[in-house]
Design a protein around this motif. Structure first.
Motif, PDB file in Angstrom:
ATOM      1  N   VAL A 197      -3.861   6.690  -0.157  1.00 63.23           N
ATOM      2  CA  VAL A 197      -2.533   6.855   0.457  1.00 63.23           C
ATOM      3  C   VAL A 197      -2.712   7.069   1.952  1.00 63.23           C
ATOM      4  CG1 VAL A 197      -0.415   8.218   0.466  1.00 63.23           C
ATOM      5  CG2 VAL A 197      -1.650   7.818  -1.684  1.00 63.23           C
ATOM      6  N   ARG A 198      -2.001   6.272   2.736  1.00 58.77           N
ATOM      7  CA  ARG A 198      -2.068   6.397   4.206  1.00 58.77           C
ATOM      8  C   ARG A 198      -1.246   7.602   4.648  1.00 58.77           C
ATOM      9  NH1 ARG A 198       0.720   2.955   6.360  1.00 58.77           N
ATOM     10  NH2 ARG A 198       1.635   1.821   4.608  1.00 58.77           N
ATOM     11  N   PRO A 220       2.991  12.234  -2.313  1.00 57.17           N
ATOM     12  CA  PRO A 220       3.426  13.142  -1.253  1.00 57.17           C
ATOM     13  C   PRO A 220       2.494  13.316  -0.059  1.00 57.17           C
ATOM     14  CG  PRO A 220       2.635  14.390  -3.126  1.00 57.17           C
ATOM     15  CD  PRO A 220       2.642  12.953  -3.542  1.00 57.17           C
ATOM     16  N   SER A 221       1.194  13.060  -0.204  1.00 56.52           N
ATOM     17  CA  SER A 221       0.279  13.352   0.904  1.00 56.52           C
ATOM     18  C   SER A 221      -0.837  12.316   0.980  1.00 56.52           C
ATOM     19  CB  SER A 221      -0.317  14.767   0.727  1.00 56.52           C
ATOM     20  OG  SER A 221      -1.055  14.839  -0.475  1.00 56.52           O
ATOM     21  N   PRO A 222      -1.448  12.163   2.144  1.00 55.90           N
ATOM     22  CA  PRO A 222      -2.515  11.172   2.287  1.00 55.90           C
ATOM     23  C   PRO A 222      -3.785  11.593   1.560  1.00 55.90           C
ATOM     24  CG  PRO A 222      -2.261  12.429   4.315  1.00 55.90           C
ATOM     25  CD  PRO A 222      -1.127  12.825   3.420  1.00 55.90           C
ATOM     26  N   ASP A 234       0.840  -1.198   0.000  1.00 58.65           N
ATOM     27  CA  ASP A 234       0.000   0.000   0.000  1.00 58.65           C
ATOM     28  C   ASP A 234       0.875   1.248   0.000  1.00 58.65           C
ATOM     29  OD1 ASP A 234      -2.225  -1.587   0.065  1.00 58.65           O
ATOM     30  OD2 ASP A 234      -2.505  -1.447   2.244  1.00 58.65           O
ATOM     31  N   PHE A 235       0.316   2.346  -0.505  1.00 56.07           N
ATOM     32  CA  PHE A 235       1.050   3.605  -0.545  1.00 56.07           C
ATOM     33  C   PHE A 235       0.986   4.303   0.821  1.00 56.07           C
ATOM     34  CE2 PHE A 235       0.515   2.840  -5.004  1.00 56.07           C
ATOM     35  CZ  PHE A 235       1.579   3.478  -5.621  1.00 56.07           C
ATOM     36  N   ALA A 236       2.136   4.818   1.259  1.00 56.57           N
ATOM     37  CA  ALA A 236       2.227   5.620   2.474  1.00 56.57           C
ATOM     38  C   ALA A 236       2.796   6.982   2.094  1.00 56.57           C
ATOM     39  CB  ALA A 236       3.108   4.942   3.521  1.00 56.57           C
ATOM     40  N   ALA A 237       2.179   8.039   2.572  1.00 48.68           N
ATOM     41  CA  ALA A 237       2.565   9.389   2.167  1.00 48.68           C
ATOM     42  C   ALA A 237       4.044   9.660   2.415  1.00 48.68           C
ATOM     43  CB  ALA A 237       1.722  10.417   2.922  1.00 48.68           C
TER      44      ALA A 237
END
Length: 348
Positions: free
Chosen positions: A347-348, A324-326, A261-264
């Motif tokens: 994005v978390r 770059p950001s959630p 998963d994507f994390a900021a």
């Protein structure tokens, strides 16, 4: 000297001091009236001077206030796309320029008409047909190009790169007489943003006509996961290694990725899967992304792509990506400047 007190109790010398030293009055009623009149005149003049001063200042203050309001308006127009959507287009010429229309006329005569694929929306290519109301004999050998600009962000893209018009682009029109002897051009029609898009169709660099589409937004539901279809040989190899079927996230039969998963703000590796004909899967591959409720498109990753069948996909390649950001983001894959497909991630 007589020092006897007078009947009123005051000595004579005190009464003498109380008298005026002048034989005649020096401060007459006329003098008193003159001084009072001069005082009134001075007050009136001061009031007039104040009024005149403010009258001189008012235009300067008004000009300064107008400049401040203008700067605020310009900043708001540039910084807040939502503001541009709320402000009506009152100028007749400007309003017409951005009025949605699929038919372009010249001197009242139809010259260009466009049809986009059924359920077209931002983030997904839908295809479009452009009908030029000119016979192929007039256009064959010339070059057509279509550009597009997004009203709210100013984003410019090339809908169709310069392409030579050939005989096979002739369109007989079937039963519709309005398309008799027309020339048909097709394009990918994949727009990254929702909103008003104006398309200019050029023939040999000269404007032929323009069309305006109001493109609806695509879904912002995170893309689902699915299991790729492995070939028989790949399935045997995976089974021999005790590997489980590969679960990827994206649009089945188009584009998907395998990875965490994507994390900021944290980069990670992702394996991208593509499905399509070889000619579509060859060229410069660019990943861009846009956040929900935003018109800012950011660059994410760039490489080149070639057909490479593997694990059920027609092409695969690794990438290192970071958002770059959630929030919800739409990641868009474009090949040679044409939108190929997109996925939505949270994005978390």
């Amino acid at each position: 000297m007589n020092k006897e007190p007078k009947p009123d109790g005051q000595p004579a010398w005190a009464q003498e001091l109380a008298k005026s030293p002048f034989r005649e009055p020096m401060f007459t009623e006329e003098m008193k009236a003159g001084i009072l009149n001069r005082g009134k005149f001075a007050d009136l003049q001061h009031t007039r001077d104040l009024g005149s001063s403010w009258r001189r200042r008012i235009p300067v203050l008004a000009a300064g206030l107008c400049a401040l309001l203008l700067l605020t308006a310009v900043w708001g127009w540039q910084a807040l796309p939502a503001l541009r959507q709320l402000v009506p287009l009152t100028d007749p010429g400007h309003a017409y320029e951005w009025t949605p229309r699929t038919l372009y006329k010249e001197n009242g005569v139809p010259k260009l008409q466009a049809f986009a694929g059924g359920d077209y929306a931002a983030g997904a290519p839908a295809g479009a047909a452009w009908f030029l109301m000119s016979p192929i004999e007039e256009l064959e050998g010339k070059h057509v190009r279509i550009t597009a600009v997004h009203r709210d962000s100013g984003t410019i893209l090339e809908e169709l790169a310069e392409t030579e018009i050939t005989a096979d682009m002739a369109y007989e029109g079937g039963t519709d007489s309005s398309f008799k002897d027309a020339t048909r051009i097709v394009s990918r029609f994949g727009l990254p943003l929702a909103g008003l898009w104006k398309f200019d169709l050029l023939i040999d660099g000269e404007k032929y006509g323009d069309i305006v589409f109001d493109v609806p937004d695509g879904s912002w539901e995170p893309s689902p996961s699915f299991v790729t279809d492995l070939s028989e040989e790949e399935a045997k190899t995976a089974a021999s290694k005790g590997a489980h079927p590969r679960s990827v996230t994206g649009v089945e039969g188009r584009v998907a990725f395998l990875g965490m998963d994507f994390a900021a703000g944290k980069p990670n590796k992702y394996m991208w899967h593509f499905w399509g004909p070889d000619e579509e899967l060859t060229g410069d591959l660019t990943f861009t992304a846009v956040k929900q409720h935003s018109h800012e498109i950011i660059d994410v990753f760039q490489t080149d792509i070639r057909p490479s069948p593997m694990y059920g996909a027609d092409a695969m390649l690794p990438s290192m990506m970071m958002l770059p950001s959630p929030g919800l983001w739409r990641i868009m894959a474009s090949i040679d400047g044409q939108l190929f497909g997109s996925v939505v991630v949270e994005v978390r």
